[in-house]
Design an enzyme around this catalytic site. Structure first.
Site, PDB file in Angstrom:
ATOM      1  N   GLU A 179      67.763-140.628  61.266  1.00  0.00           N
ATOM      2  CA  GLU A 179      68.300-140.041  60.037  1.00  0.00           C
ATOM      3  C   GLU A 179      69.148-138.801  60.334  1.00  0.00           C
ATOM      4  O   GLU A 179      68.982-137.739  59.717  1.00  0.00           O
ATOM      5  CB  GLU A 179      67.178-139.740  59.045  1.00  0.00           C
ATOM      6  CG  GLU A 179      66.481-141.005  58.567  1.00  0.00           C
ATOM      7  CD  GLU A 179      65.525-140.810  57.401  1.00  0.00           C
ATOM      8  OE1 GLU A 179      65.281-139.638  57.008  1.00  0.00           O
ATOM      9  OE2 GLU A 179      65.016-141.812  56.883  1.00  0.00           O
ATOM     10  N   GLU A 302      63.244-148.830  58.600  1.00  0.00           N
ATOM     11  CA  GLU A 302      62.406-148.243  57.549  1.00  0.00           C
ATOM     12  C   GLU A 302      62.749-148.952  56.251  1.00  0.00           C
ATOM     13  O   GLU A 302      63.898-148.935  55.808  1.00  0.00           O
ATOM     14  CB  GLU A 302      62.630-146.732  57.398  1.00  0.00           C
ATOM     15  CG  GLU A 302      62.093-145.902  58.553  1.00  0.00           C
ATOM     16  CD  GLU A 302      62.138-144.398  58.287  1.00  0.00           C
ATOM     17  OE1 GLU A 302      62.046-143.993  57.099  1.00  0.00           O
ATOM     18  OE2 GLU A 302      62.272-143.641  59.259  1.00  0.00           O
TER      19      GLU A 302
END
Length: 499
Positions: A179, A302
């Site tokens: 991220e 995810e």
């Protein structure tokens, strides 16, 4: 009342093998995932295997988990792998990434050796998410050397032996960065790719060709990130380290309380889950502009439902912990069907997370342990792993919603392996049962087999510590030679094994 659907299994149309890695998992150091979830410690009164909760180990092993991502997630952004090795009494306690959210510290009782021991117990490939935010390329290179290089070769490998494992672990999957568009450094796509190439060039010198590097992809449907990061990647004509995959993260946002949602909120969440199709298709289309031979895999490492926390048994103590009902199980099953039907594109996926968190397979605390409805979906779908995809063509009622693609009331995928056909079905309607007319082209599945159905008359029902088996699947024999009609209750998930 029932809504009717037609399902054609086209044995002459296949997208190839369904990678087992699609059925992967994720266990971050966050809230109660490890500490009193997976890990209870060797001295606990709770039955354990070298510190890990035995009931969970035994249950997880049954669903053949192919890969497990660790230690983050965002936790990786400040993780120092050296904190988690060596004598446990010397391992430091740290303020971790999530401290400002729950004021819990990281004990480092579970580090590299413990995690890899757990992977070996359950038969999962480890997938390390390496810190590209707050440490140097050399720091991660040394982690790879410690974990993977031959016995006795260097000071680091001899340290590994002193810590209890002389042989190399041979960890293949390495995510370099997590991220990075957000907490992973607030990087631009160009900066992220330049840093990724710098890290992988240094690390790859250790073990050329045997490490599968995964770069940080987009947040949800941010296709611009994909184009910009691959534009930067394409500028370099020779890469020291080939890129195995690009990650994408996508969560279904909140639509009511997990145990108290309305009819409209049921469908609101399913529309969000169905958007995964666009996530996958649009990112792959953008990737094809730069990688037409598809040498870079799409990795959805995810995914899951993200409800408001506080609904799990810890009553808010475990950060992001939430309950899971049949609605969450339907999302899990829909998503796995989407991945199966895009197995030529999606090569790995990791549901978030394993225990006491988002979309978890397990809830645990003290002597208590529960398999959630999500767990049963993975159990029912596990025979797809490594199977040959069969095209499942659906014609069913659809629901319309502004700015969304129509939502089919039936989700399906199919595969064939070892002479058996697996067909997984989801009735998305919370109003009506489904009557499914099955037909075949280019072949026919064996008529006899079993059907396993996961459902509950109350779609809000959950498994908790007081009633751990309230939502569980039921299996019975089926003979499609007698009737080609399959009836599913409202909001049900089914798996047929034929042959």
């Amino acid at each position: 009342m029932a809504h009717k659907a037609d399902l054609l299994l086209d044995f002459g149309a296949s997208l190839g093998e369904i990678s087992p890695m699609i059925y992967g998992h994720f266990a971050e150091h966050i809230g109660g995932v490890y500490y009193d979830g997976l890990w209870v410690g060797e001295d606990s009164k709770v039955e354990n295997i070298r510190g890990f909760r035995k009931a969970l180990v035994d249950s997880f092993k049954k669903i053949s988990p192919p890969v497990l991502r660790w230690p983050g997630g965002c936790f990786a952004e400040t993780y120092d792998w050296r904190d988690g090795i060596g004598p446990r009494e010397n391992q430091p306690e740290r303020v971790n990434w999530w401290y400002s959210s729950d004021h819990r510290t990281e004990s480092n009782q579970v580090g590299t050796h413990e995690f890899l021991d757990f992977c070996e117990m359950v038969g999962a490939e480890p997938y390390f998410a390496a810190n590209m935010t707050s440490v140097s390329p050399l720091h991660i290179r040394n982690w790879v050397e410690y974990v993977n290089m031959p016995e006795g070769l260097t000071t680091l490998t001899r340290e590994r032996a002193r810590n209890g494992h002389s042989a190399p672990f041979n960890v293949k999957y390495w995510g370099i960065g997590n991220e990075n568009w957000g907490g992973g450094g607030q990087m631009s796509p160009e900066m992220c790719m330049r840093e990724y190439m710098r890290y992988t060039a240094v690390i790859n010198s250790l073990d050329r060709g045997n490490l599968n590097f995964i770069t940080c992809g987009a947040n949800g449907h941010d296709v611009e990130w994909t184009r910009r990061i691959l534009t930067e990647w394409a500028k370099t004509k020779y890469h020291e380290a080939p890129t195995w995959g690009m990650s994408v993260h996508y969560y279904c946002g909140t639509a009511g309380n997990p145990e108290d949602f309305t009819r409209d909120q049921w469908y609101e969440l399913l529309f969000k889950a169905d958007f995964m199709q666009r996530i996958v298709d649009d990112h792959r289309a953008a990737m094809d502009e730069f990688d037409p031979d598809r040498k870079i895999a799409l990795v959805v490492d995810e995914w899951g439902c993200w409800h408001k926390d506080g609904t799990g048994p810890s009553k808010g103590y475990n950060l992001f912990e939430q309950q899971s009902s049949m609605r969450d199980a339907v999302v899990a099953a829909m998503t796995l069907n989407i991945f199966n039907n895009r197995c030529d594109v999606v090569k790995m996926a990791n549901v978030a997370q394993l225990c006491n968190n988002l979309h978890s397979l397990y809830l645990a605390g003290g002597e208590h342990f529960v398999e959630t409805p999500n767990y049963h979906v993975f159990d029912m779908f596990k025979t797809h792993q490594g199977g040959k995809h069969i095209a499942a063509r659906v014609r069913a009622d659809k629901m319309e919603k502004d700015s969304c693609r129509p939502l089919s009331m039936l989700s399906a995928s199919a595969s064939e392996k070892d002479g058996k056909v697996t067909l997984t079905l989801v009735n998305l309607s919370c109003d009506e049962e489904a009557e499914i007319n099955l037909s075949c082209a280019g072949g026919a599945p064996p008529g006899k087999g079993t059907i396993t159905v996961l459902c509950h008359q109350d779609l809000h029902a959950v498994n908790d510590f007081e009633t751990p088996t309230r939502v569980t699947p039921e299996e019975k024999k089926i003979d499609l030679a007698c009737s080609k009609t399959i009836t599913l209750p409202k909001g049900a998930v089914a798996s047929l094994i034929l042959g």
